[in-house]
Scaffold this motif. Structure first.
Motif, short mmCIF file in Angstrom:
data_model
loop_
_atom_site.label_atom_id
_atom_site.label_comp_id
_atom_site.label_asym_id
_atom_site.label_seq_id
_atom_site.Cartn_x
_atom_site.Cartn_y
_atom_site.Cartn_z
N PHE A 1 0.80 -1.21 0.00
CA PHE A 1 0.00 0.00 0.00
C PHE A 1 0.84 1.27 0.00
O PHE A 1 0.32 2.36 -0.22
N GLU A 2 2.15 1.14 0.21
CA GLU A 2 3.04 2.30 0.10
C GLU A 2 3.42 2.56 -1.35
O GLU A 2 3.44 3.70 -1.81
N THR A 3 3.73 1.50 -2.07
CA THR A 3 4.22 1.65 -3.45
C THR A 3 3.17 1.26 -4.50
O THR A 3 3.36 1.53 -5.68
N GLN A 4 2.09 0.58 -4.06
CA GLN A 4 1.05 0.05 -4.95
C GLN A 4 1.56 -1.07 -5.86
O GLN A 4 0.93 -1.41 -6.86
N LYS A 5 2.68 -1.66 -5.50
CA LYS A 5 3.18 -2.80 -6.28
C LYS A 5 2.30 -4.02 -6.06
O LYS A 5 1.91 -4.33 -4.94
N ARG A 6 1.99 -4.72 -7.13
CA ARG A 6 1.19 -5.94 -7.09
C ARG A 6 2.08 -7.18 -7.22
O ARG A 6 3.00 -7.20 -8.04
N ILE A 7 1.77 -8.21 -6.45
CA ILE A 7 2.42 -9.52 -6.58
C ILE A 7 1.33 -10.59 -6.54
O ILE A 7 0.56 -10.65 -5.57
N VAL A 8 1.23 -11.39 -7.57
CA VAL A 8 0.27 -12.49 -7.56
C VAL A 8 0.73 -13.53 -6.54
O VAL A 8 1.87 -14.01 -6.59
N LYS A 9 -0.16 -13.86 -5.61
CA LYS A 9 0.18 -14.83 -4.57
C LYS A 9 0.10 -16.25 -5.13
O LYS A 9 -0.47 -16.49 -6.21
N ALA A 10 0.65 -17.19 -4.40
CA ALA A 10 0.59 -18.59 -4.82
C ALA A 10 -0.85 -19.05 -4.97
O ALA A 10 -1.18 -19.84 -5.86
#
Length: 452
Positions: free
Chosen positions: A432-441
């Motif tokens: 929520f600081e950078t708005q970077k998304r990572i698809v979880k397992a």
């Protein structure tokens, strides 16, 4: 326990070719941009600005920034092979004051979201009301004011005329039991009102709005599929003592019968919850008939079960919910019990209403603490949760029960109402600081499971 998809005993094909696979979000939880492009103030904008109402003092101003990043997130939906995307329309982006002047910038925004979904081969499913009542209407009484039926009908008409040429699936309301109960009885959600005399008129008017919204859609868009959604919990008594069994029945009436039965033309379930006799004060001639609407589908939203015992000291229902934390069971970050058979039992319960044409699971998912390690998020508990609950959905389907779709809650970690940003339900991790998304397992598993 983790199901073995690779062994071939559990796969998408078992659900049938017509089964709807999807993911769900809500406007206020993901959009951010709370005061952009002419948007008006909602009850959640006001409530979340009050001190002590949101955990950790979290603010919704940015959320997941979906308002500006919708293309990025819709691209992720496509990447995850998810063919159906359920999202809601912010009432105050369309009608900033709740009624009257239309905000064309809001119309344009949702047209862009819808068009981009379609361009990516994703079917948009619109939820019209997901808890963000315009504050200008709350000042006039909100859901306790009978005029809300007219206000809501106006909002529905504007949306139907604006988006109905491309949207085939509509949900009138999301979980009326939650926004009336938490918002108008307990006061822990917006607008923060409490007491039975706020709750009962809010319930009555919400049910009338569901039917009125359905009728508006049917009149303007006769060929679309119209549904609405209900929050459900599987309820069991703590013991077989008659007092506990009776208490569980009253809680079941409150959580699972109160909203669906009037919608089906059955009236209020006073037999299961005598305090509902007090609803007579708000019922006017013709209301019972006006609450009924023949929906094309009903969405059930299930996360857990509740264990109930008798409580002399609890007003109105004389029942107590025994917290999962005190029962030595597996729980989620929300403190909810992980109990996969609950979804089977609720599907079985709703199948007993023979007038329901079609049932879908329009929300199911779990919040667990997630950790980013080397740029990845391994979340085996969420993956197991989805697998085990889906197995119970399959059990219902294989027994011949109506169940025609399953939508995961939710796409991305988001602003989880009064809980702020702490509980993470997403298939996709958001910093929520950078708005970077990572698809979880778990997201990768779901993508592989529903891949053609």
């Amino acid at each position: 326990m983790e199901l073995k998809q690779q062994d071939g005993d559990f796969n998408k094909r078992l659900f049938g070719d017509d089964f709807k696979w999807g993911v769900a979000t809500a406007a206020f939880q993901v959009e951010g941009s709370c005061d952009c492009d002419g948007k008006g103030e909602s009850i959640w904008d006001v409530f979340s600005a009050k001190r002590g109402k949101i955990k950790n003092g979290d603010k919704p101003h940015m959320a997941c920034d979906f308002y500006k990043r919708y293309k990025e997130d819709i691209d992720l939906i496509k990447q995850l092979n998810i063919p159906n995307f359920r999202f809601s329309i912010s009432w105050t982006r369309i009608l900033p004051q709740g009624t009257g002047e239309i905000n064309q910038l809001g119309i344009d925004h949702y047209n862009q979201v819808i068009d981009y979904c379609i361009s990516q081969g994703i079917e948009p499913w619109i939820t019209l009301y997901h808890w963000d009542l315009p504050q200008a209407l709350e000042v006039k009484g909100g859901w306790t004011n009978r005029e809300v039926v007219n206000w809501f009908s106006e909002f529905v008409r504007v949306c139907a005329h604006s988006f109905g040429d491309r949207v085939k699936y509509w949900m009138v309301m999301n979980e009326p039991s939650v926004f009336t109960g938490a918002g108008y009885f307990f006061g822990i959600h917006a607008p923060g009102r409490a007491g039975l005399w706020n709750f009962l008129p809010a319930v009555h008017h919400a049910i009338m709005c569901m039917a009125a919204g359905g009728r508006e859609l049917r009149k303007i868009l006769p060929d679309v599929e119209i549904g609405t959604t209900f929050s459900c919990s599987y309820v069991e008594p703590k013991s077989d003592k008659p007092r506990d069994v009776a208490a569980a029945s009253r809680v079941d009436t409150l959580l699972n019968r109160l909203y669906i039965e009037p919608t089906l033309g059955m009236g209020y379930p006073v037999d299961g919850l005598p305090v509902l006799k007090k609803m007579d004060k708000y019922i006017q001639p013709g209301d019972i008939e006006s609450m009924e609407f023949d929906f094309d589908f009903i969405g059930v939203q299930l996360y857990t079960r509740e264990i109930v015992d008798h409580s002399f000291f609890t007003p109105y229902i004389h029942a107590n919910i025994v917290g999962a934390k005190h029962r030595n069971v597996q729980i989620t970050e929300m403190g909810w019990e992980v109990y996969p058979p609950a979804i089977y039992e609720i599907l079985k319960k709703f199948n007993q209403y023979k007038s329901i044409k079609k049932l879908l699971v329009t929300e199911n998912g779990a919040a667990f603490p997630d950790v980013v390690t080397d740029g990845k998020v391994d979340d085996p508990r969420r993956k197991a949760y989805l697998q085990q609950y889906l197995q119970q959905v399959l059990k219902a389907k294989q027994e011949g029960l109506k169940v025609d779709g399953y939508f995961v809650w939710t796409l991305t970690d988001n602003f989880e109402w009064a809980e702020g940003y702490n509980p993470r339900f997403g298939l996709i991790h958001v910093d929520f600081e950078t708005q970077k998304r990572i698809v979880k397992a778990s997201g990768q598993w779901y993508a592989n499971f529903i891949k053609d």
